[in-house]
Motif scaffolding. Structure first.
Motif, PDB file in Angstrom:
ATOM      1  N   THR A 109       0.934  -1.198   0.066  1.00 63.11           N
ATOM      2  CA  THR A 109      -0.064   0.073   0.073  1.00 63.11           C
ATOM      3  C   THR A 109       0.917   1.233  -0.130  1.00 63.11           C
ATOM      4  O   THR A 109       1.897   1.341   0.647  1.00 63.11           O
ATOM      5  N   ILE A 110       0.515   1.972  -0.973  1.00 63.71           N
ATOM      6  CA  ILE A 110       1.256   3.364  -0.716  1.00 63.71           C
ATOM      7  C   ILE A 110       0.678   4.340   0.225  1.00 63.71           C
ATOM      8  O   ILE A 110      -0.484   4.849   0.237  1.00 63.71           O
ATOM      9  N   TYR A 111       1.533   4.698   1.310  1.00 62.87           N
ATOM     10  CA  TYR A 111       1.051   5.735   2.259  1.00 62.87           C
ATOM     11  C   TYR A 111       1.356   7.123   1.917  1.00 62.87           C
ATOM     12  O   TYR A 111       0.567   7.715   2.315  1.00 62.87           O
ATOM     13  N   TRP A 112       2.149   7.393   1.248  1.00 64.16           N
ATOM     14  CA  TRP A 112       2.635   8.723   0.731  1.00 64.16           C
ATOM     15  C   TRP A 112       3.409   8.745  -0.396  1.00 64.16           C
ATOM     16  O   TRP A 112       4.348   7.760  -0.562  1.00 64.16           O
ATOM     17  N   SER A 113       3.437   9.765  -1.405  1.00 59.80           N
ATOM     18  CA  SER A 113       4.367   9.736  -2.411  1.00 59.80           C
ATOM     19  C   SER A 113       4.546  11.274  -2.824  1.00 59.80           C
ATOM     20  O   SER A 113       3.737  11.999  -2.470  1.00 59.80           O
ATOM     21  N   SER A 114       5.619  11.469  -3.462  1.00 56.00           N
ATOM     22  CA  SER A 114       5.901  12.721  -4.095  1.00 56.00           C
ATOM     23  C   SER A 114       5.972  12.842  -5.532  1.00 56.00           C
ATOM     24  O   SER A 114       6.110  11.683  -6.027  1.00 56.00           O
TER      25      SER A 114
END
Ligand SMILES: *[C@@H]1O[C@H](CO)[C@@H](O)[C@H](O)[C@H]1NC(C)=O
Ligand SMILES: *[C@@H]1O[C@H](CO)[C@@H](O)[C@H](O)[C@H]1NC(C)=O
Ligand SMILES: *[C@@H]1O[C@H](CO)[C@@H](O)[C@H](O)[C@H]1NC(C)=O
Ligand SMILES: *[C@@H]1O[C@H](CO)[C@@H](O)[C@H](O)[C@H]1NC(C)=O
Ligand SMILES: *[C@@H]1O[C@H](CO)[C@@H](O)[C@H](O)[C@H]1NC(C)=O
Length: 206
Positions: A109-114
């Motif tokens: 799961t991606i919790y944060w990305s830039s």
């Protein structure tokens, strides 16, 4: 009525009180991610560190943050403010094109990305200013940032950081307090630049 402005303006002037830099390195690359096993990045002069932390000792909620590398840890930036990873399976990595990804190793799961414009040989470096900058390998971070944490402040203004609109990126940078001292999700207090009329620094609560 809420009166105090909680967004903390932390403009500590730290001199050269710190000792030598560590071997941990200051750079994240697609081949060198960070896991939640105590690994950190340390800025070149040792002033700041980036890694996983819990606001409350012993808590299972894990965040990626930047803090002053002093014994009383002072967090100045948090990536996944409202989305903690539960437990120590977090992984901060960089995709081949330079976007940063915070994932949970168990579920991906991606919790944060830039976001990032596609880069050829990306790296992200934690600078001695506390800014975490994504750029082409070996370029000058002050002029070549494809993404930088200073453009995404949490509750702390560091020297060199700007608030308000950046007209070329369309970002309106503000400081938003933590919800509570143990919860970095966005709280009730915001400080930023009000550009309706004469630009001025304003602080308000929702
Ligand atoms: C800063 O970090 C390095 C590497 O972890 C450590 O060796 C050093 O003692 C730290 N400095 C301070 C002032 O905590
Ligand atoms: C960069 O890579 C990530 C992960 O593979 C992807 O989600 C994103 O769309 C890519 N961005 C660009 C600009 O190609
Ligand atoms: C970055 O560039 C240097 C030379 O400028 C090279 O030695 C190094 O391997 C490169 N690192 C990456 C991750 O591409
Ligand atoms: C706005 O963002 C661009 C791109 O990141 C940067 O080059 C420029 O210096 C920024 N301007 C201000 C006023 O922050
Ligand atoms: C402050 O910035 C955050 C992050 O960009 C944004 O989500 C929020 O809407 C902003 N708040 C105000 C009042 O401008």
């Amino acid at each position: 009525m809420k009166s105090a402005v909680i967004a903390s303006f932390l403009c500590l002037l730290l001199s050269t009180a710190f000792t030598s830099p560590s071997n941990a390195g200051d750079t994240l690359t697609p081949r060198r991610p960070i896991s939640d096993d105590g690994s950190t990045l340390t800025s070149d002069g040792g002033r700041f560190q980036l890694g996983f932390f819990s606001p409350v000792a012993g808590s299972l909620d894990r965040y990626i943050g930047i803090w002053y590398n002093i014994s009383a840890r002072t967090v100045v930036w948090v990536a996944n403010r409202g989305r903690p990873i539960t437990g120590r399976s977090g992984h901060l990595s960089m995709s081949e094109n330079g976007s940063l990804l915070l994932t949970d190793g168990r579920s991906s799961t991606i919790y944060w990305s830039s976001s990032s414009p596609a880069l050829a040989e990306p790296e992200a470096r934690l600078l001695e200013s506390g800014n975490f900058v994504v750029m082409e390998n070996g370029s000058d971070p002050s002029s070549s940032a494809a993404w930088q944490s200073f453009d995404h402040p949490t509750d702390t203004l560091l020297p060199g950081m700007k608030l308000g609109w950046n007209l070329s990126t369309g970002l309106n940078r503000n400081l938003t307090s933590w919800a509570t001292s143990s919860d970095p999700s966005p709280g009730d207090y915001v400080a930023g630049i009000d550009v309706a009329g004469v630009p001025q620094l304003v602080a308000f609560s929702y």
